[in-house]
Design an enzyme around this catalytic site. Sequence first.
Site, PDB file in Angstrom:
ATOM      1  N   CYS A   4      -6.362  -0.262  -7.961  1.00 16.33           N
ATOM      2  CA  CYS A   4      -5.262   0.782  -7.633  1.00 16.33           C
ATOM      3  C   CYS A   4      -6.117   2.303  -7.177  1.00 16.33           C
ATOM      4  O   CYS A   4      -6.543   2.827  -7.913  1.00 16.33           O
ATOM      5  CB  CYS A   4      -4.192   1.008  -8.791  1.00 16.33           C
ATOM      6  SG  CYS A   4      -3.166   2.196  -8.218  1.00 16.33           S
ATOM      7  N   CYS A   7      -4.648   4.984  -9.344  1.00 11.52           N
ATOM      8  CA  CYS A   7      -5.510   4.855 -10.718  1.00 11.52           C
ATOM      9  C   CYS A   7      -6.756   5.577 -10.768  1.00 11.52           C
ATOM     10  O   CYS A   7      -7.227   6.287 -11.441  1.00 11.52           O
ATOM     11  CB  CYS A   7      -5.343   3.361 -11.171  1.00 11.52           C
ATOM     12  SG  CYS A   7      -3.836   3.186 -11.951  1.00 11.52           S
ATOM     13  N   ASP A  30      -1.648  14.982   0.078  1.00 12.08           N
ATOM     14  CA  ASP A  30      -1.674  13.718   0.653  1.00 12.08           C
ATOM     15  C   ASP A  30      -2.753  13.653   1.961  1.00 12.08           C
ATOM     16  O   ASP A  30      -2.825  14.765   2.255  1.00 12.08           O
ATOM     17  CB  ASP A  30      -0.240  13.395   1.519  1.00 12.08           C
ATOM     18  CG  ASP A  30      -0.135  11.977   1.805  1.00 12.08           C
ATOM     19  OD1 ASP A  30       0.840  11.476   1.098  1.00 12.08           O
ATOM     20  OD2 ASP A  30      -0.772  11.598   2.918  1.00 12.08           O
ATOM     21  N   ASN A  87       9.199   6.111  -1.710  1.00 16.02           N
ATOM     22  CA  ASN A  87       9.429   4.952  -1.090  1.00 16.02           C
ATOM     23  C   ASN A  87       9.148   3.790  -1.922  1.00 16.02           C
ATOM     24  O   ASN A  87       8.226   3.917  -2.968  1.00 16.02           O
ATOM     25  CB  ASN A  87       8.295   4.942   0.068  1.00 16.02           C
ATOM     26  CG  ASN A  87       8.534   6.094   1.073  1.00 16.02           C
ATOM     27  OD1 ASN A  87       9.511   6.448   1.503  1.00 16.02           O
ATOM     28  ND2 ASN A  87       7.371   6.418   1.592  1.00 16.02           N
ATOM     29  N   GLY A  93       9.076   1.216   2.812  1.00 13.55           N
ATOM     30  CA  GLY A  93       8.019   1.805   3.313  1.00 13.55           C
ATOM     31  C   GLY A  93       6.794   2.404   2.340  1.00 13.55           C
ATOM     32  O   GLY A  93       6.022   2.928   2.664  1.00 13.55           O
ATOM     33  N   THR A  95       3.345   2.051   0.584  1.00 15.20           N
ATOM     34  CA  THR A  95       2.144   1.454   1.112  1.00 15.20           C
ATOM     35  C   THR A  95       0.988   1.455  -0.060  1.00 15.20           C
ATOM     36  O   THR A  95       0.015   0.634   0.069  1.00 15.20           O
ATOM     37  CB  THR A  95       1.482   2.105   2.172  1.00 15.20           C
ATOM     38  OG1 THR A  95       1.292   3.591   1.981  1.00 15.20           O
ATOM     39  CG2 THR A  95       2.319   2.044   3.376  1.00 15.20           C
ATOM     40  N   HIS A  98       1.629   2.332  -6.564  1.00 16.90           N
ATOM     41  CA  HIS A  98       1.653   3.127  -7.848  1.00 16.90           C
ATOM     42  C   HIS A  98       2.674   4.212  -7.551  1.00 16.90           C
ATOM     43  O   HIS A  98       2.478   4.935  -6.615  1.00 16.90           O
ATOM     44  CB  HIS A  98       0.260   3.632  -7.763  1.00 16.90           C
ATOM     45  CG  HIS A  98      -0.207   4.682  -9.059  1.00 16.90           C
ATOM     46  ND1 HIS A  98      -1.252   4.256 -10.088  1.00 16.90           N
ATOM     47  CD2 HIS A  98       0.491   5.582  -9.674  1.00 16.90           C
ATOM     48  CE1 HIS A  98      -1.237   5.191 -11.207  1.00 16.90           C
ATOM     49  NE2 HIS A  98      -0.052   6.050 -10.871  1.00 16.90           N
ATOM     50  N   HIS A 100       4.681   6.768  -6.996  1.00 21.09           N
ATOM     51  CA  HIS A 100       4.533   8.219  -6.299  1.00 21.09           C
ATOM     52  C   HIS A 100       5.873   9.115  -5.978  1.00 21.09           C
ATOM     53  O   HIS A 100       6.557   8.292  -5.047  1.00 21.09           O
ATOM     54  CB  HIS A 100       3.230   8.741  -5.471  1.00 21.09           C
ATOM     55  CG  HIS A 100       3.451   7.613  -4.490  1.00 21.09           C
ATOM     56  ND1 HIS A 100       3.000   6.113  -4.347  1.00 21.09           N
ATOM     57  CD2 HIS A 100       3.888   7.645  -3.042  1.00 21.09           C
ATOM     58  CE1 HIS A 100       3.248   5.623  -3.359  1.00 21.09           C
ATOM     59  NE2 HIS A 100       3.616   6.682  -2.296  1.00 21.09           N
TER      60      HIS A 100
HETATM   61  P1  AMP Z   1       3.633   5.552   0.732  1.00 22.07           P
HETATM   62  O1  AMP Z   1       3.510   4.923   2.131  1.00 22.07           O
HETATM   63  O2  AMP Z   1       5.243   6.173   0.068  1.00 22.07           O
HETATM   64  O3  AMP Z   1       3.174   4.602  -0.569  1.00 22.07           O
HETATM   65  O4  AMP Z   1       2.692   6.789   0.612  1.00 22.07           O
HETATM   66  C1  AMP Z   1       1.269   6.619   0.408  1.00 22.07           C
HETATM   67  C2  AMP Z   1       0.859   7.607   0.642  1.00 22.07           C
HETATM   68  O5  AMP Z   1      -0.654   7.792  -0.032  1.00 22.07           O
HETATM   69  C3  AMP Z   1       0.309   7.949   2.284  1.00 22.07           C
HETATM   70  O6  AMP Z   1       1.275   9.113   2.685  1.00 22.07           O
HETATM   71  C4  AMP Z   1      -1.135   8.114   2.417  1.00 22.07           C
HETATM   72  O7  AMP Z   1      -1.434   9.336   3.509  1.00 22.07           O
HETATM   73  C5  AMP Z   1      -1.481   8.746   0.951  1.00 22.07           C
HETATM   74  N1  AMP Z   1      -2.748   8.150   0.480  1.00 22.07           N
HETATM   75  C6  AMP Z   1      -3.234   7.086   0.950  1.00 22.07           C
HETATM   76  N2  AMP Z   1      -4.692   7.284   0.143  1.00 22.07           N
HETATM   77  C7  AMP Z   1      -4.952   8.553  -0.159  1.00 22.07           C
HETATM   78  C8  AMP Z   1      -5.825   9.157  -0.729  1.00 22.07           C
HETATM   79  N3  AMP Z   1      -7.108   8.666  -0.955  1.00 22.07           N
HETATM   80  N4  AMP Z   1      -5.754  10.582  -1.013  1.00 22.07           N
HETATM   81  C9  AMP Z   1      -4.707  11.244  -0.763  1.00 22.07           C
HETATM   82  N5  AMP Z   1      -3.482  10.704  -0.061  1.00 22.07           N
HETATM   83  C10 AMP Z   1      -3.478   9.209   0.039  1.00 22.07           C
END
Ligand code: AMP
Length: 114
Positions: A4, A7, A30, A87, A93, A95, A98, A100
């Site tokens: 993850c 994590c 982000d 999300n 949506g 992605t 974990h 958040h």
């Molecule tokens: P979600 O689509 O709601 O799952 O949001 C996941 C978010 O994590 C997206 O806005 C990505 O830009 C962000 N994200 C993914 N990897 C990283 C990372 N290493 N550091 C900061 N943000 C990240």
Amino acid sequence: MMDCIFCKIAAGEIPSDIVYQDEDLLVFRDLNPQAPVHLLLIPKAHIPSANQLTTENSDVIAKIFERIPALAEELGFDKAGYRIVNNCGEDGGQTVSHLHFHLLAGRSLQWPPG
Ligand code: AMP
């Protein structure tokens, strides 16, 4: 959770732009911001999504939301306003699996979102 990414960020194994952390939660910027301020607020413990919240693990949600007014004041968007987004699952949506919350601020946000 070994695979993850959040994590790993919480464990300090992957670098991130940390805005706040304590024993239970982490706030970082982000990587792909959708607004001038785009923070991610996560529990340090692995909860895959809002769909796995229970009476046993939900205390951290209050801690996350209790931190938001202080963050808003410190970063200067408390008066202008902001949006909190979660999300959940594929249709939602999500992605990163974990739990958040996105905290978006610094511009006028449209509703409904795309
Ligand atoms: P979600 O689509 O709601 O799952 O949001 C996941 C978010 O994590 C997206 O806005 C990505 O830009 C962000 N994200 C993914 N990897 C990283 C990372 N290493 N550091 C900061 N943000 C990240």
